[in-house]
Design a protein around this motif. Structure first.
Motif, PDB file in Angstrom:
ATOM      1  N   ASP A  17       0.823  -1.210   0.000  1.00  0.00           N
ATOM      2  CA  ASP A  17       0.000   0.000   0.000  1.00  0.00           C
ATOM      3  C   ASP A  17       0.860   1.263   0.000  1.00  0.00           C
ATOM      4  O   ASP A  17       0.522   2.250  -0.658  1.00  0.00           O
ATOM      5  CB  ASP A  17      -0.990   0.000   1.164  1.00  0.00           C
ATOM      6  CG  ASP A  17      -0.329  -0.084   2.525  1.00  0.00           C
ATOM      7  OD1 ASP A  17       0.755  -0.693   2.638  1.00  0.00           O
ATOM      8  OD2 ASP A  17      -0.915   0.453   3.493  1.00  0.00           O
ATOM      9  N   GLU A  18       1.999   1.230   0.675  1.00  0.00           N
ATOM     10  CA  GLU A  18       2.897   2.385   0.653  1.00  0.00           C
ATOM     11  C   GLU A  18       3.614   2.501  -0.691  1.00  0.00           C
ATOM     12  O   GLU A  18       3.885   3.608  -1.169  1.00  0.00           O
ATOM     13  CB  GLU A  18       3.909   2.304   1.796  1.00  0.00           C
ATOM     14  CG  GLU A  18       3.275   2.499   3.158  1.00  0.00           C
ATOM     15  CD  GLU A  18       4.271   2.383   4.290  1.00  0.00           C
ATOM     16  OE1 GLU A  18       5.486   2.631   4.070  1.00  0.00           O
ATOM     17  OE2 GLU A  18       3.842   2.037   5.406  1.00  0.00           O
ATOM     18  N   ARG A  19       3.930   1.368  -1.295  1.00  0.00           N
ATOM     19  CA  ARG A  19       4.521   1.411  -2.644  1.00  0.00           C
ATOM     20  C   ARG A  19       3.543   2.033  -3.628  1.00  0.00           C
ATOM     21  O   ARG A  19       3.935   2.756  -4.544  1.00  0.00           O
ATOM     22  CB  ARG A  19       4.915   0.012  -3.104  1.00  0.00           C
ATOM     23  CG  ARG A  19       6.139  -0.525  -2.427  1.00  0.00           C
ATOM     24  CD  ARG A  19       6.445  -1.907  -2.928  1.00  0.00           C
ATOM     25  NE  ARG A  19       7.573  -2.467  -2.206  1.00  0.00           N
ATOM     26  CZ  ARG A  19       8.547  -3.139  -2.776  1.00  0.00           C
ATOM     27  NH1 ARG A  19       8.540  -3.363  -4.069  1.00  0.00           N
ATOM     28  NH2 ARG A  19       9.540  -3.609  -2.058  1.00  0.00           N
ATOM     29  N   HIS A  20       2.273   1.729  -3.434  1.00  0.00           N
ATOM     30  CA  HIS A  20       1.264   2.292  -4.324  1.00  0.00           C
ATOM     31  C   HIS A  20       1.194   3.816  -4.153  1.00  0.00           C
ATOM     32  O   HIS A  20       1.045   4.553  -5.138  1.00  0.00           O
ATOM     33  CB  HIS A  20      -0.098   1.654  -4.060  1.00  0.00           C
ATOM     34  CG  HIS A  20      -1.156   2.104  -5.003  1.00  0.00           C
ATOM     35  ND1 HIS A  20      -1.090   1.890  -6.369  1.00  0.00           N
ATOM     36  CD2 HIS A  20      -2.305   2.787  -4.810  1.00  0.00           C
ATOM     37  CE1 HIS A  20      -2.142   2.410  -6.960  1.00  0.00           C
ATOM     38  NE2 HIS A  20      -2.891   2.963  -6.034  1.00  0.00           N
TER      39      HIS A  20
ATOM     40  N   ARG B 294       5.583  13.063 -12.673  1.00  0.00           N
ATOM     41  CA  ARG B 294       5.698  12.959 -14.132  1.00  0.00           C
ATOM     42  C   ARG B 294       4.785  13.964 -14.821  1.00  0.00           C
ATOM     43  O   ARG B 294       5.185  14.647 -15.772  1.00  0.00           O
ATOM     44  CB  ARG B 294       5.356  11.543 -14.593  1.00  0.00           C
ATOM     45  CG  ARG B 294       5.604  11.354 -16.093  1.00  0.00           C
ATOM     46  CD  ARG B 294       4.949  10.127 -16.633  1.00  0.00           C
ATOM     47  NE  ARG B 294       3.566  10.472 -16.923  1.00  0.00           N
ATOM     48  CZ  ARG B 294       2.588   9.597 -17.081  1.00  0.00           C
ATOM     49  NH1 ARG B 294       2.813   8.317 -16.948  1.00  0.00           N
ATOM     50  NH2 ARG B 294       1.371   9.986 -17.358  1.00  0.00           N
ATOM     51  N   TYR B 295       3.543  14.081 -14.337  1.00  0.00           N
ATOM     52  CA  TYR B 295       2.606  15.044 -14.933  1.00  0.00           C
ATOM     53  C   TYR B 295       3.148  16.469 -14.828  1.00  0.00           C
ATOM     54  O   TYR B 295       3.069  17.242 -15.781  1.00  0.00           O
ATOM     55  CB  TYR B 295       1.239  14.972 -14.262  1.00  0.00           C
ATOM     56  CG  TYR B 295       0.431  13.728 -14.542  1.00  0.00           C
ATOM     57  CD1 TYR B 295       0.665  12.944 -15.661  1.00  0.00           C
ATOM     58  CD2 TYR B 295      -0.573  13.338 -13.681  1.00  0.00           C
ATOM     59  CE1 TYR B 295      -0.080  11.812 -15.920  1.00  0.00           C
ATOM     60  CE2 TYR B 295      -1.336  12.208 -13.926  1.00  0.00           C
ATOM     61  CZ  TYR B 295      -1.088  11.447 -15.043  1.00  0.00           C
ATOM     62  OH  TYR B 295      -1.836  10.325 -15.289  1.00  0.00           O
TER      63      TYR B 295
ATOM     64  N   ARG C 235       8.185   3.651 -11.932  1.00  0.00           N
ATOM     65  CA  ARG C 235       6.744   3.415 -11.932  1.00  0.00           C
ATOM     66  C   ARG C 235       6.408   2.047 -12.501  1.00  0.00           C
ATOM     67  O   ARG C 235       5.492   1.381 -12.029  1.00  0.00           O
ATOM     68  CB  ARG C 235       6.015   4.498 -12.714  1.00  0.00           C
ATOM     69  CG  ARG C 235       6.035   5.838 -11.992  1.00  0.00           C
ATOM     70  CD  ARG C 235       5.095   6.844 -12.596  1.00  0.00           C
ATOM     71  NE  ARG C 235       3.734   6.436 -12.340  1.00  0.00           N
ATOM     72  CZ  ARG C 235       2.825   6.211 -13.278  1.00  0.00           C
ATOM     73  NH1 ARG C 235       3.102   6.362 -14.548  1.00  0.00           N
ATOM     74  NH2 ARG C 235       1.599   5.854 -12.956  1.00  0.00           N
ATOM     75  N   GLU C 236       7.150   1.622 -13.501  1.00  0.00           N
ATOM     76  CA  GLU C 236       6.895   0.312 -14.100  1.00  0.00           C
ATOM     77  C   GLU C 236       7.079  -0.801 -13.071  1.00  0.00           C
ATOM     78  O   GLU C 236       6.229  -1.682 -12.933  1.00  0.00           O
ATOM     79  CB  GLU C 236       7.833   0.091 -15.283  1.00  0.00           C
ATOM     80  CG  GLU C 236       7.629  -1.236 -15.969  1.00  0.00           C
ATOM     81  CD  GLU C 236       8.586  -1.433 -17.134  1.00  0.00           C
ATOM     82  OE1 GLU C 236       8.733  -2.582 -17.545  1.00  0.00           O
ATOM     83  OE2 GLU C 236       9.175  -0.442 -17.607  1.00  0.00           O
TER      84      GLU C 236
ATOM     85  N   ILE D 120       1.835   6.664  -7.047  1.00  0.00           N
ATOM     86  CA  ILE D 120       0.970   7.814  -7.332  1.00  0.00           C
ATOM     87  C   ILE D 120       1.763   9.117  -7.267  1.00  0.00           C
ATOM     88  O   ILE D 120       1.605   9.996  -8.118  1.00  0.00           O
ATOM     89  CB  ILE D 120      -0.228   7.832  -6.363  1.00  0.00           C
ATOM     90  CG1 ILE D 120      -1.153   6.647  -6.673  1.00  0.00           C
ATOM     91  CG2 ILE D 120      -0.986   9.152  -6.450  1.00  0.00           C
ATOM     92  CD1 ILE D 120      -2.218   6.413  -5.621  1.00  0.00           C
ATOM     93  N   ALA D 121       2.634   9.253  -6.272  1.00  0.00           N
ATOM     94  CA  ALA D 121       3.460  10.462  -6.157  1.00  0.00           C
ATOM     95  C   ALA D 121       4.354  10.619  -7.390  1.00  0.00           C
ATOM     96  O   ALA D 121       4.533  11.727  -7.899  1.00  0.00           O
ATOM     97  CB  ALA D 121       4.303  10.412  -4.885  1.00  0.00           C
TER      98      ALA D 121
END
Length: 122
Positions: A18-21, A31-32, A58-59, A25-26
């Protein structure tokens, strides 16, 4: 945003899914932001290199999210408890588990590359 990503990934290799997720997201938000402001920095190799290091991370982080999602999805289907179901779900979850092991084998190096990446905007 870079600081937030670095802070969230501090203990990356020991992090629960859950922390990796959250780190995933961060990094997506980072990237955006980089892509939004990219035109201000011309055709700099620094921008491309930075975006590549974010995408690589991210991959591999996505592999863990895919595995967790597959497990939850299989459980939500309410399939009958028979040998065919166990075999098929075991095969699928095994494939995702293997993908996370492969991703983890590269993760430390990719994280190190990201941390060392110069902030091209400074």
């Amino acid at each position: 945003m870079r600081h937030l990503s670095l802070k969230r990934g501090k203990h990356l290799l020991d992090m629960p899914d859950d922390e990796r997720h959250e780190l995933h997201i961060a990094l997506r938000n980072l990237r955006y932001a980089v892509e939004f402001f990219r035109s201000l920095f011309g055709k700099s190799n620094g921008v491309r290199s930075y975006l590549k290091s974010v995408a690589d991370l991210r991959e591999d982080l996505g592999a863990h999210n895919d595995a967790a999602t597959a497990k939850a999805f299989i459980h939500s289907l309410g399939l009958p408890p028979d040998i065919e179901t166990y075999f098929a779900s075991g095969y699928l979850l095994g494939w995702y588990c293997h993908a996370t092991l492969v991703a983890d084998s590269h993760l430390a190096k990719k994280w190190k590359n990201f941390r060392r990446q110069d902030a091209f905007w400074t």
